[in-house]
Motif scaffolding. Structure first.
Motif, PDB file in Angstrom:
ATOM      1  N   CYS A 319      39.665  30.714  34.431  1.00 48.41           N
ATOM      2  CA  CYS A 319      39.638  30.329  35.845  1.00 48.41           C
ATOM      3  C   CYS A 319      39.760  31.568  36.714  1.00 48.41           C
ATOM      4  O   CYS A 319      39.941  32.682  36.214  1.00 48.41           O
ATOM      5  CB  CYS A 319      40.757  29.329  36.171  1.00 48.41           C
ATOM      6  SG  CYS A 319      42.392  30.065  36.377  1.00 48.41           S
ATOM      7  N   CYS A 320      39.642  31.371  38.025  1.00 51.55           N
ATOM      8  CA  CYS A 320      39.873  32.428  39.015  1.00 51.55           C
ATOM      9  C   CYS A 320      39.083  33.700  38.715  1.00 51.55           C
ATOM     10  O   CYS A 320      39.623  34.814  38.743  1.00 51.55           O
ATOM     11  CB  CYS A 320      41.368  32.750  39.121  1.00 51.55           C
ATOM     12  SG  CYS A 320      42.385  31.329  39.577  1.00 51.55           S
ATOM     13  N   HIS A 321      37.785  33.517  38.465  1.00 50.47           N
ATOM     14  CA  HIS A 321      36.935  34.661  38.124  1.00 50.47           C
ATOM     15  C   HIS A 321      36.821  35.655  39.282  1.00 50.47           C
ATOM     16  O   HIS A 321      36.426  36.803  39.055  1.00 50.47           O
ATOM     17  CB  HIS A 321      35.553  34.170  37.710  1.00 50.47           C
ATOM     18  CG  HIS A 321      35.549  33.304  36.484  1.00 50.47           C
ATOM     19  ND1 HIS A 321      36.012  32.003  36.506  1.00 50.47           N
ATOM     20  CD2 HIS A 321      35.144  33.543  35.218  1.00 50.47           C
ATOM     21  CE1 HIS A 321      35.890  31.482  35.297  1.00 50.47           C
ATOM     22  NE2 HIS A 321      35.368  32.389  34.498  1.00 50.47           N
ATOM     23  N   HIS A 322      37.136  35.216  40.489  1.00 51.42           N
ATOM     24  CA  HIS A 322      37.058  36.133  41.630  1.00 51.42           C
ATOM     25  C   HIS A 322      38.084  37.257  41.532  1.00 51.42           C
ATOM     26  O   HIS A 322      37.976  38.264  42.227  1.00 51.42           O
ATOM     27  CB  HIS A 322      37.253  35.363  42.947  1.00 51.42           C
ATOM     28  CG  HIS A 322      38.587  34.690  43.068  1.00 51.42           C
ATOM     29  ND1 HIS A 322      38.895  33.531  42.385  1.00 51.42           N
ATOM     30  CD2 HIS A 322      39.690  35.024  43.783  1.00 51.42           C
ATOM     31  CE1 HIS A 322      40.133  33.175  42.673  1.00 51.42           C
ATOM     32  NE2 HIS A 322      40.636  34.062  43.520  1.00 51.42           N
ATOM     33  N   LEU A 323      39.078  37.095  40.652  1.00 56.05           N
ATOM     34  CA  LEU A 323      40.095  38.122  40.461  1.00 56.05           C
ATOM     35  C   LEU A 323      39.728  39.129  39.370  1.00 56.05           C
ATOM     36  O   LEU A 323      40.449  40.113  39.163  1.00 56.05           O
ATOM     37  CB  LEU A 323      41.436  37.475  40.102  1.00 56.05           C
ATOM     38  CG  LEU A 323      42.049  36.545  41.159  1.00 56.05           C
ATOM     39  CD1 LEU A 323      43.302  35.883  40.619  1.00 56.05           C
ATOM     40  CD2 LEU A 323      42.351  37.303  42.440  1.00 56.05           C
ATOM     41  N   CYS A 324      38.628  38.886  38.656  1.00 53.17           N
ATOM     42  CA  CYS A 324      38.246  39.758  37.542  1.00 53.17           C
ATOM     43  C   CYS A 324      38.000  41.187  38.013  1.00 53.17           C
ATOM     44  O   CYS A 324      37.547  41.416  39.130  1.00 53.17           O
ATOM     45  CB  CYS A 324      36.992  39.226  36.844  1.00 53.17           C
ATOM     46  SG  CYS A 324      37.271  37.701  35.906  1.00 53.17           S
ATOM     47  N   GLN A 325      38.302  42.140  37.125  1.00 48.88           N
ATOM     48  CA  GLN A 325      38.152  43.558  37.426  1.00 48.88           C
ATOM     49  C   GLN A 325      37.303  44.238  36.357  1.00 48.88           C
ATOM     50  O   GLN A 325      37.395  43.898  35.169  1.00 48.88           O
ATOM     51  CB  GLN A 325      39.529  44.234  37.479  1.00 48.88           C
ATOM     52  CG  GLN A 325      40.445  43.697  38.552  1.00 48.88           C
ATOM     53  CD  GLN A 325      40.027  44.163  39.934  1.00 48.88           C
ATOM     54  OE1 GLN A 325      39.611  45.308  40.132  1.00 48.88           O
ATOM     55  NE2 GLN A 325      40.151  43.272  40.918  1.00 48.88           N
ATOM     56  N   TRP A 326      36.508  45.204  36.779  1.00 52.88           N
ATOM     57  CA  TRP A 326      35.688  45.941  35.814  1.00 52.88           C
ATOM     58  C   TRP A 326      36.564  46.636  34.775  1.00 52.88           C
ATOM     59  O   TRP A 326      36.257  46.634  33.587  1.00 52.88           O
ATOM     60  CB  TRP A 326      34.833  46.976  36.547  1.00 52.88           C
ATOM     61  CG  TRP A 326      34.024  47.835  35.620  1.00 52.88           C
ATOM     62  CD1 TRP A 326      34.323  49.086  35.172  1.00 52.88           C
ATOM     63  CD2 TRP A 326      32.769  47.486  35.020  1.00 52.88           C
ATOM     64  NE1 TRP A 326      33.336  49.548  34.331  1.00 52.88           N
ATOM     65  CE2 TRP A 326      32.370  48.578  34.220  1.00 52.88           C
ATOM     66  CE3 TRP A 326      31.959  46.355  35.080  1.00 52.88           C
ATOM     67  CZ2 TRP A 326      31.190  48.576  33.488  1.00 52.88           C
ATOM     68  CZ3 TRP A 326      30.769  46.354  34.353  1.00 52.88           C
ATOM     69  CH2 TRP A 326      30.397  47.449  33.558  1.00 52.88           C
ATOM     70  N   LYS A 327      37.650  47.230  35.196  1.00 55.14           N
ATOM     71  CA  LYS A 327      38.503  47.972  34.270  1.00 55.14           C
ATOM     72  C   LYS A 327      38.963  47.104  33.108  1.00 55.14           C
ATOM     73  O   LYS A 327      38.919  47.523  31.950  1.00 55.14           O
ATOM     74  CB  LYS A 327      39.720  48.538  35.005  1.00 55.14           C
ATOM     75  CG  LYS A 327      40.694  49.277  34.080  1.00 55.14           C
ATOM     76  CD  LYS A 327      41.900  49.786  34.841  1.00 55.14           C
ATOM     77  CE  LYS A 327      42.886  50.466  33.885  1.00 55.14           C
ATOM     78  NZ  LYS A 327      44.087  50.974  34.586  1.00 55.14           N
ATOM     79  N   SER A 328      39.399  45.892  33.387  1.00 51.97           N
ATOM     80  CA  SER A 328      39.971  45.042  32.341  1.00 51.97           C
ATOM     81  C   SER A 328      38.933  44.166  31.639  1.00 51.97           C
ATOM     82  O   SER A 328      39.220  43.644  30.561  1.00 51.97           O
ATOM     83  CB  SER A 328      41.070  44.147  32.928  1.00 51.97           C
ATOM     84  OG  SER A 328      40.563  43.392  34.009  1.00 51.97           O
ATOM     85  N   TYR A 329      37.741  43.990  32.234  1.00 51.71           N
ATOM     86  CA  TYR A 329      36.754  43.077  31.632  1.00 51.71           C
ATOM     87  C   TYR A 329      36.455  43.501  30.200  1.00 51.71           C
ATOM     88  O   TYR A 329      36.235  44.679  29.909  1.00 51.71           O
ATOM     89  CB  TYR A 329      35.473  43.039  32.459  1.00 51.71           C
ATOM     90  CG  TYR A 329      34.478  42.007  31.952  1.00 51.71           C
ATOM     91  CD1 TYR A 329      34.783  40.642  31.992  1.00 51.71           C
ATOM     92  CD2 TYR A 329      33.264  42.400  31.409  1.00 51.71           C
ATOM     93  CE1 TYR A 329      33.889  39.700  31.520  1.00 51.71           C
ATOM     94  CE2 TYR A 329      32.357  41.462  30.933  1.00 51.71           C
ATOM     95  CZ  TYR A 329      32.675  40.108  30.985  1.00 51.71           C
ATOM     96  OH  TYR A 329      31.797  39.176  30.504  1.00 51.71           O
ATOM     97  N   ILE A 330      36.411  42.540  29.313  1.00 53.61           N
ATOM     98  CA  ILE A 330      36.403  42.793  27.876  1.00 53.61           C
ATOM     99  C   ILE A 330      35.060  43.262  27.345  1.00 53.61           C
ATOM    100  O   ILE A 330      34.988  43.895  26.293  1.00 53.61           O
ATOM    101  CB  ILE A 330      36.863  41.510  27.114  1.00 53.61           C
ATOM    102  CG1 ILE A 330      37.369  41.837  25.714  1.00 53.61           C
ATOM    103  CG2 ILE A 330      35.745  40.473  27.060  1.00 53.61           C
ATOM    104  CD1 ILE A 330      38.693  42.508  25.684  1.00 53.61           C
TER     105      ILE A 330
END
Length: 459
Positions: A319-330
Motif C-alpha cells: 500500500c501507500c506507493h506514493h511513499l516509495c523511494q528510489w533508494k529503497s526500491y528493491i
C-alpha cells in the motif's frame, strides 16, 4: 472572561470551531504547538528526526528526548544494524538513472509533485504512453483470490475471546492473507486434536513453526495466524509503540514464544536473531506502507548461511506507493530495463496517490478496461491546435483528466511497482505472484504479493 480562558492559546481550530485549549506560553498569545516558528530556529532532533527542536535548546533536548532511552537500548541489541536494509542510491549507474533529484535525501511529496508539474506537456504525454505500454506488457496475470479459509472459521464466526477487537473488514483481509499462504502450501491447517507444530516435528523441511510479521502494529494478523495455524514462535516487528496490542492474548497461549522487536525494519538484521537460527518461518505484512515492503523483502532475503532463518513463504499486502523511494526500491534494475529514469519512477509514485484520493474502490471496472492512450491522443491533438505550446501546462492537462482516468493511471503505476517486487522475489528463489486478495469495495489497497517454495515438476 475567566482567568483560565484568558490563559488559553488564541489559535483558532476551524474544524472544531473553537480556540485551542492548551495554555499559551509566556510572552505569546499561542501555545508551544501553535506559536510561530521563525526560519532557522528549528532543526530536526538528531535522535528522532520526526520532531523538531529549537536550536538554542538542542543541547538540553538530546539529554532528555523521549526516544533516547529506547535508542540506547536498541543499539545494544545484536539484531540492530543501522541501515542494513536501506538500499543504496548508487546501486545502478548514475547515467542510467537520469536523475535531477538530490541523490542523498528522501524525495518528499512536494519534490515529486514538482517533478510532475515542471514537465513539458509533450513529456507528460510521453510518460503516460510509456506507462500504458509497460503495464499492458507485464501486468496481465493479477488474478482475484478472495479466500476465507476454513481454518479461520473461529474468527469469521466470532468464536474468539470477546476481549479481542473485531472489525469485519480487517478479519476478512487477515483471513484471505492467511488463506493464500495456505493455498500455496506455506501454512498447514491445524488439527483440532493435534497441534500443527507437534505433529511433524522431525520434518523441518515441510513444517513452519514461526512467523515474522513486519509492520505488525497491534499484532492481530499474527493473533489470527497463531489461533488458526498453531505456530510456536512469533516475532512482531514494529517501530512504534501501541496500546491494546495482541501481545497479552498471545502470551497466554501455552508453548508460544513471543518476541516484539521495536525497531525500524531498515535496521533489522534477521540473521542475528538467535532464536530464529535455522527455524523455518513465514513472513507476513498487512498494508506495509511504501518503502516498508522493499525493506522487508531485503530483510528476508539477506545473506543466507546454515544458521540463517529459513524462509518458507511470504504474504505482503502492499500500500501507500506514493511513499516509495528510489533508494529503497528493491528492483531498480527492472525500472531501468523498462526505459524509465529515477525521476520518472518518482513521478510514477506520485501518480499512485490518484488511485485512492477518492472512493473509487467499487466504481472502477478494471484498469485494463480503460485506454489512457486514447484520451491522451485526443489531448495531444488539442495541444497541437494551440499555436503557443508554452501557454499550456501539465497542471491544465491534469485538471482536464476525468477522475476515473486519474484513478486508473494510479492503479496501473501501483501494479508496475509491485510487479518489479514480484520479479525480484522470483529471482531470489521463491515462486511468487500478485493477487487481488480482497474486493476493492472492502479496501482499494487490495494487492497481495504471495510467494512460496518452488514445487519440483513431476518427471
Amino acid at each position: 472572561m475567566s482567568a483560565r480562558s484568558s490563559n488559553r492559546c488564541n489559535f483558532w481550530l476551524p474544524k472544531k470551531k473553537r480556540s485551542c485549549a492548551n495554555t499559551r506560553i509566556e510572552s505569546s498569545l499561542f501555545c508551544g504547538n501553535h506559536s510561530q516558528r521563525l526560519d532557522g530556529q528549528w532543526i530536526p532532533c538528531p535522535i528522532d528526526p520526526s520532531h523538531s527542536v529549537l536550536q538554542e535548546n538542542l543541547e538540553g533536548h538530546v539529554k532528555r528526548c523521549p526516544l533516547l532511552k529506547q535508542t540506547v537500548a536498541l543499539s545494544g541489541q545484536q539484531f540492530y544494524h543501522k541501515g542494513i536494509n536501506a538500499g543504496n542510491e548508487e546501486e545502478e549507474d548514475k547515467e542510467k538513472m537520469g536523475s535531477s533529484c538530490c541523490p542523498d535525501s528522501v524525495v518528499t511529496s512536494e519534490m515529486k509533485r514538482n517533478l510532475l508539474y515542471s514537465m513539458s506537456v509533450s513529456k507528460f504525454h510521453q510518460l503516460i504512453k510509456k506507462i500504458e505500454s509497460v503495464h499492458g506488457g507485464i501486468c496481465k496475470d493479477i488474478e482475484d483470490s478472495y479466500l476465507s479459509p476454513e481454518a479461520c472459521n473461529i474468527w469469521f464466526t466470532k468464536e474468539i475471546d470477546r476481549k479481542l477487537p473485531f472489525q469485519e473488514k480487517h478479519v476478512l483481509q487477515q483471513g484471505s492473507i492467511l488463506g493464500n499462504l495456505e493455498k500455496i502450501g506455506a501454512l498447514k491447517r491445524c488439527n483440532k486434536n493435534v497441534e500443527c507444530c507437534e505433529s511433524n516435528l522431525d520434518n523441518k523441511d515441510e513444517n513452519v513453526s514461526a512467523v515474522v510479521e513486519f509492520g505488525a502494529g497491534r499484532g492481530y494478523l499474527t493473533q489470527m495466524l497463531a489461533d488458526c495455524y498453531g505456530v510456536k514462535k512469533v516475532y512482531l516487528v514494529e517501530r512504534k509503540s501501541y496500546k491494546l496490542k495482541a501481545d497479552r492474548s498471545l502470551r497466554q497461549k501455552e508453548n508460544l514464544v513471543l518476541e516484539r522487536m521495536r525497531i525500524d525494519i531498515e535496521d533489522l538484521n534477521l540473521n542475528a536473531v538467535e532464536s530464529l537460527h535455522g527455524v523455518p518461518y513465514v513472513a507476513v505484512g498487512k498494508h506495509l506502507c511504501g518503502p516498508a515492503t522493499d525493506l522487508s523483502l531485503r530483510c528476508c532475503f539477506s545473506r543466507q548461511d546454515d544458521e540463517s532463518p529459513v524462509l518458507r513463504g511470504l504474504a505482503i499486502a502492499t500500500c501507500c506507493h506514493h511513499l516509495c523511494q528510489w533508494k529503497s526500491y528493491i528492483n531498480k534494475e527492472y525500472i531501468i530495463s523498462l526505459g524509465m529514469s529515477k525521476d520518472e519512477f518518482h513521478t510514477m509514485t506520485w501518480f499512485t496517490s490518484w488511485a485512492v484520493d477518492d472512493d473509487h474502490g467499487s466504481k472502477i471496472p478494471g484498469v485494463d478496461d480503460i485506454d489512457l492512450q486514447a484520451s491522451d491522443t485526443k489531448e495531444e491533438e488539442q495541444v497541437k491546435g494551440v499555436e503557443d505550446d508554452s501557454l499550456r501546462s501539465v497542471d491544465e492537462v491534469v485538471k482536464k483528466m476525468k477522475p476515473m482516468e486519474r484513478a486508473v493511471l494510479g492503479f496501473k503505476c501501483k501494479q508496475i511497482i509491485d510487479t518489479g517486487r514480484m520479479w525480484w522475489v522470483k529471482k531470489h528463489g521463491l515462486d511468487s505472484k500478485l493477487v487481488k486478495y480482497i474486493p476493492a469495495s472492502v479496501s482499494p489497497e487490495n494487492t497481495l504479493l504471495i510467494a512460496g517454495k518452488s514445487t519440483p515438476s513431476s518427471a
